[in-house]
Design a protein around this motif. Structure first.
Motif, PDB file in Angstrom:
ATOM      1  N   ARG A  13       0.833  -1.198   0.000  1.00 34.80           N
ATOM      2  CA  ARG A  13       0.000   0.000   0.000  1.00 34.80           C
ATOM      3  C   ARG A  13       0.876   1.260   0.000  1.00 34.80           C
ATOM      4  O   ARG A  13       1.858   1.330   0.743  1.00 34.80           O
ATOM      5  CB  ARG A  13      -0.808  -0.077   1.288  1.00 34.80           C
ATOM      6  CG  ARG A  13      -2.015   0.773   1.374  1.00 34.80           C
ATOM      7  CD  ARG A  13      -2.628   0.520   2.753  1.00 34.80           C
ATOM      8  NE  ARG A  13      -3.722   1.412   2.986  1.00 34.80           N
ATOM      9  CZ  ARG A  13      -4.980   1.130   2.662  1.00 34.80           C
ATOM     10  NH1 ARG A  13      -5.281  -0.018   2.100  1.00 34.80           N
ATOM     11  NH2 ARG A  13      -5.940   1.997   2.917  1.00 34.80           N
ATOM     12  N   GLY A  14       0.545   2.260  -0.827  1.00 32.43           N
ATOM     13  CA  GLY A  14       1.322   3.507  -0.893  1.00 32.43           C
ATOM     14  C   GLY A  14       1.094   4.362   0.340  1.00 32.43           C
ATOM     15  O   GLY A  14       0.029   4.328   0.943  1.00 32.43           O
ATOM     16  N   LEU A  15       2.133   5.139   0.703  1.00 36.52           N
ATOM     17  CA  LEU A  15       2.079   6.018   1.867  1.00 36.52           C
ATOM     18  C   LEU A  15       1.973   7.469   1.405  1.00 36.52           C
ATOM     19  O   LEU A  15       2.658   7.868   0.469  1.00 36.52           O
ATOM     20  CB  LEU A  15       3.371   5.829   2.685  1.00 36.52           C
ATOM     21  CG  LEU A  15       3.654   6.815   3.813  1.00 36.52           C
ATOM     22  CD1 LEU A  15       2.674   6.591   4.968  1.00 36.52           C
ATOM     23  CD2 LEU A  15       5.095   6.650   4.302  1.00 36.52           C
ATOM     24  N   LEU A  16       1.117   8.244   2.037  1.00 33.98           N
ATOM     25  CA  LEU A  16       1.044   9.680   1.773  1.00 33.98           C
ATOM     26  C   LEU A  16       1.685  10.377   2.974  1.00 33.98           C
ATOM     27  O   LEU A  16       1.090  10.436   4.059  1.00 33.98           O
ATOM     28  CB  LEU A  16      -0.416  10.139   1.604  1.00 33.98           C
ATOM     29  CG  LEU A  16      -1.270   9.354   0.589  1.00 33.98           C
ATOM     30  CD1 LEU A  16      -2.697   9.929   0.511  1.00 33.98           C
ATOM     31  CD2 LEU A  16      -0.636   9.359  -0.809  1.00 33.98           C
ATOM     32  N   GLY A 104       0.289   1.956  -5.518  1.00 32.80           N
ATOM     33  CA  GLY A 104       1.082   1.585  -4.346  1.00 32.80           C
ATOM     34  C   GLY A 104       2.398   2.347  -4.260  1.00 32.80           C
ATOM     35  O   GLY A 104       3.397   1.842  -3.771  1.00 32.80           O
ATOM     36  N   ARG A 105       2.421   3.610  -4.740  1.00 34.65           N
ATOM     37  CA  ARG A 105       3.646   4.428  -4.670  1.00 34.65           C
ATOM     38  C   ARG A 105       3.576   5.386  -3.483  1.00 34.65           C
ATOM     39  O   ARG A 105       2.503   5.900  -3.167  1.00 34.65           O
ATOM     40  CB  ARG A 105       3.819   5.241  -5.960  1.00 34.65           C
ATOM     41  CG  ARG A 105       4.374   4.432  -7.118  1.00 34.65           C
ATOM     42  CD  ARG A 105       4.567   5.291  -8.355  1.00 34.65           C
ATOM     43  NE  ARG A 105       3.308   5.695  -8.965  1.00 34.65           N
ATOM     44  CZ  ARG A 105       2.840   6.933  -8.970  1.00 34.65           C
ATOM     45  NH1 ARG A 105       3.503   7.902  -8.386  1.00 34.65           N
ATOM     46  NH2 ARG A 105       1.689   7.218  -9.552  1.00 34.65           N
ATOM     47  N   ASP A 106       4.746   5.643  -2.837  1.00 33.39           N
ATOM     48  CA  ASP A 106       4.795   6.578  -1.712  1.00 33.39           C
ATOM     49  C   ASP A 106       4.958   8.002  -2.232  1.00 33.39           C
ATOM     50  O   ASP A 106       5.726   8.237  -3.163  1.00 33.39           O
ATOM     51  CB  ASP A 106       5.976   6.250  -0.785  1.00 33.39           C
ATOM     52  CG  ASP A 106       5.875   4.847  -0.217  1.00 33.39           C
ATOM     53  OD1 ASP A 106       4.743   4.350  -0.083  1.00 33.39           O
ATOM     54  OD2 ASP A 106       6.925   4.266   0.103  1.00 33.39           O
ATOM     55  N   LEU A 107       4.239   8.946  -1.610  1.00 35.62           N
ATOM     56  CA  LEU A 107       4.303  10.344  -2.031  1.00 35.62           C
ATOM     57  C   LEU A 107       4.591  11.249  -0.837  1.00 35.62           C
ATOM     58  O   LEU A 107       4.013  11.054   0.244  1.00 35.62           O
ATOM     59  CB  LEU A 107       2.948  10.777  -2.609  1.00 35.62           C
ATOM     60  CG  LEU A 107       2.694  10.792  -4.107  1.00 35.62           C
ATOM     61  CD1 LEU A 107       1.373  11.489  -4.393  1.00 35.62           C
ATOM     62  CD2 LEU A 107       3.826  11.460  -4.877  1.00 35.62           C
ATOM     63  N   PRO A 124      -7.854   8.444   5.417  1.00 38.25           N
ATOM     64  CA  PRO A 124      -7.434   8.236   6.813  1.00 38.25           C
ATOM     65  C   PRO A 124      -6.436   7.101   7.007  1.00 38.25           C
ATOM     66  O   PRO A 124      -5.611   7.162   7.907  1.00 38.25           O
ATOM     67  CB  PRO A 124      -8.754   7.955   7.547  1.00 38.25           C
ATOM     68  CG  PRO A 124      -9.746   7.633   6.493  1.00 38.25           C
ATOM     69  CD  PRO A 124      -9.293   8.295   5.226  1.00 38.25           C
ATOM     70  N   ASP A 125      -6.473   6.076   6.158  1.00 39.11           N
ATOM     71  CA  ASP A 125      -5.570   4.930   6.353  1.00 39.11           C
ATOM     72  C   ASP A 125      -4.208   5.126   5.698  1.00 39.11           C
ATOM     73  O   ASP A 125      -3.306   4.312   5.879  1.00 39.11           O
ATOM     74  CB  ASP A 125      -6.176   3.653   5.734  1.00 39.11           C
ATOM     75  CG  ASP A 125      -7.452   3.259   6.437  1.00 39.11           C
ATOM     76  OD1 ASP A 125      -7.627   3.669   7.602  1.00 39.11           O
ATOM     77  OD2 ASP A 125      -8.276   2.561   5.814  1.00 39.11           O
ATOM     78  N   ASP A 126      -4.071   6.162   4.873  1.00 39.24           N
ATOM     79  CA  ASP A 126      -2.876   6.282   4.033  1.00 39.24           C
ATOM     80  C   ASP A 126      -1.948   7.424   4.431  1.00 39.24           C
ATOM     81  O   ASP A 126      -0.826   7.487   3.949  1.00 39.24           O
ATOM     82  CB  ASP A 126      -3.299   6.492   2.569  1.00 39.24           C
ATOM     83  CG  ASP A 126      -4.217   5.374   2.117  1.00 39.24           C
ATOM     84  OD1 ASP A 126      -3.748   4.239   2.045  1.00 39.24           O
ATOM     85  OD2 ASP A 126      -5.414   5.639   1.896  1.00 39.24           O
ATOM     86  N   CYS A 199       2.215  -2.791   9.186  1.00 42.11           N
ATOM     87  CA  CYS A 199       1.531  -4.018   8.756  1.00 42.11           C
ATOM     88  C   CYS A 199       0.512  -3.730   7.651  1.00 42.11           C
ATOM     89  O   CYS A 199       0.438  -4.454   6.658  1.00 42.11           O
ATOM     90  CB  CYS A 199       0.858  -4.654   9.971  1.00 42.11           C
ATOM     91  SG  CYS A 199       0.167  -6.265   9.599  1.00 42.11           S
ATOM     92  N   VAL A 200      -0.243  -2.633   7.808  1.00 49.82           N
ATOM     93  CA  VAL A 200      -1.304  -2.321   6.841  1.00 49.82           C
ATOM     94  C   VAL A 200      -0.740  -2.140   5.426  1.00 49.82           C
ATOM     95  O   VAL A 200      -1.410  -2.421   4.439  1.00 49.82           O
ATOM     96  CB  VAL A 200      -2.115  -1.078   7.299  1.00 49.82           C
ATOM     97  CG1 VAL A 200      -1.243   0.168   7.310  1.00 49.82           C
ATOM     98  CG2 VAL A 200      -3.331  -0.853   6.437  1.00 49.82           C
ATOM     99  N   ARG A 201       0.543  -1.691   5.325  1.00 53.28           N
ATOM    100  CA  ARG A 201       1.143  -1.486   3.993  1.00 53.28           C
ATOM    101  C   ARG A 201       1.844  -2.727   3.467  1.00 53.28           C
ATOM    102  O   ARG A 201       2.046  -2.854   2.270  1.00 53.28           O
ATOM    103  CB  ARG A 201       2.135  -0.321   4.034  1.00 53.28           C
ATOM    104  CG  ARG A 201       1.399   0.952   4.191  1.00 53.28           C
ATOM    105  CD  ARG A 201       2.129   2.217   4.018  1.00 53.28           C
ATOM    106  NE  ARG A 201       1.125   3.192   4.379  1.00 53.28           N
ATOM    107  CZ  ARG A 201       0.911   3.614   5.602  1.00 53.28           C
ATOM    108  NH1 ARG A 201       1.678   3.220   6.594  1.00 53.28           N
ATOM    109  NH2 ARG A 201      -0.073   4.438   5.849  1.00 53.28           N
TER     110      ARG A 201
END
Ligand code: ADP
Ligand code: 5GP
Length: 217
Positions: A13-16, A104-107, A124-126, A199-201
């Motif tokens: 999962r990508g991170l913001l 699924g890319r981090d920004l 909210p999850d990202d 874990c979520v990512r």
């Protein structure tokens, strides 16, 4: 996107990652270093009505647009978030954020507390929110003068606004004091790495290992 869909797509999962601070506290310096060390961390190039500073290039630091164009984009619902900061409009293109989450890319976002708040509400999850603290308002002013990019009047305005921005520190997940640059950078990097490995990512990574083992049985 739910973590279940990400598992099915097989992508972490990508991170913001939002980094905010009063102007002059050092977030550009810290974020530039993080992006240099982790090139896969993309940067969200905002739209702004502020005129370019010497050395800034359209499409690199910002997409520079005029007021009518910015208003058109608001009307078309083109922004994931937007706000007025220091008398100018700033906004994040919704499509870029949607694409990053989907792929699924981090920004990385250099945006203020109003923008961070809007992104958290939408994703909210990202989202992880990081606030860079200056050692003091006096040191903040010294750094703004040392940077040499703003007039006296602009600097005084930014220091005044800094008090208001600092009051919002408690809306953030992490606070990083930028007194000594290397120490502050280590903290920012630790936050980034911890979030990437949440874990979520990483559920798809674990599921991949698990499905590989099942094939072996
Ligand atoms: P911001 O992006 O938050 O407006 P900058 O990254 O442009 O801030 O930093 C403002 C000025 O302060 C720059 O000249 C930068 O080199 C300097 N600076 C950044 N971090 C530190 C630090 N820890 N100690 C001293 N000067 C710093
Ligand atoms: P500067 O003009 O110094 O580059 O940025 C001024 C302020 O605007 C900074 O606090 C920066 O984080 C914020 N900012 C930049 N882009 C955006 C954006 O797209 N949205 C919001 N809400 N703030 C932004």
């Amino acid at each position: 996107m739910s973590s279940r869909r990400n598992v099915l797509a097989g992508k972490p999962r990508g991170l913001l990652m939002v980094v905010s601070s009063p102007s002059g506290a050092g977030k550009t310096t810290l974020c530039t270093r993080l992006r240099a060390e982790y090139p896969s961390l993309g940067f969200s190039v905002s739209y702004t009505t502020r005129p370019p500073r010497p050395g800034e290039t359209d499409g690199v630091e910002y997409n520079f647009v005029d007021q009518p164009r910015f208003q058109e984009m608001i009307a078309r619902d083109d922004f994931a978030e937007y706000a007025m900061v220091h008398g100018n409009m700033y906004g994040t293109a919704a499509q870029r954020v949607a694409d990053a989450i989907e792929d699924g890319r981090d920004l990385l976002f250099d945006i203020d507390y109003q923008g961070g708040r809007q992104l958290r509400r939408k994703f909210p999850d990202d989202v992880v929110l990081v606030f860079i603290l200056p050692p003091s308002l006096k040191e903040l002013e010294r750094r703004l003068r040392g940077r040499g990019t703003d007039s006296n009047e602009v600097i005084e305005g930014r220091v005044r606004v800094a008090r208001e921005e600092l009051r919002h520190y408690d809306e953030y997940d992490y606070l990083v004091m930028n007194d000594e640059l290397d120490r502050a950078y280590d903290a920012l990097r630790a936050i980034y790495l911890a979030q990437v490995h949440a874990c979520v990512r990483q559920t798809p990574t674990a599921e991949q290992v698990l499905s590989g083992q099942e094939q072996l049985l």
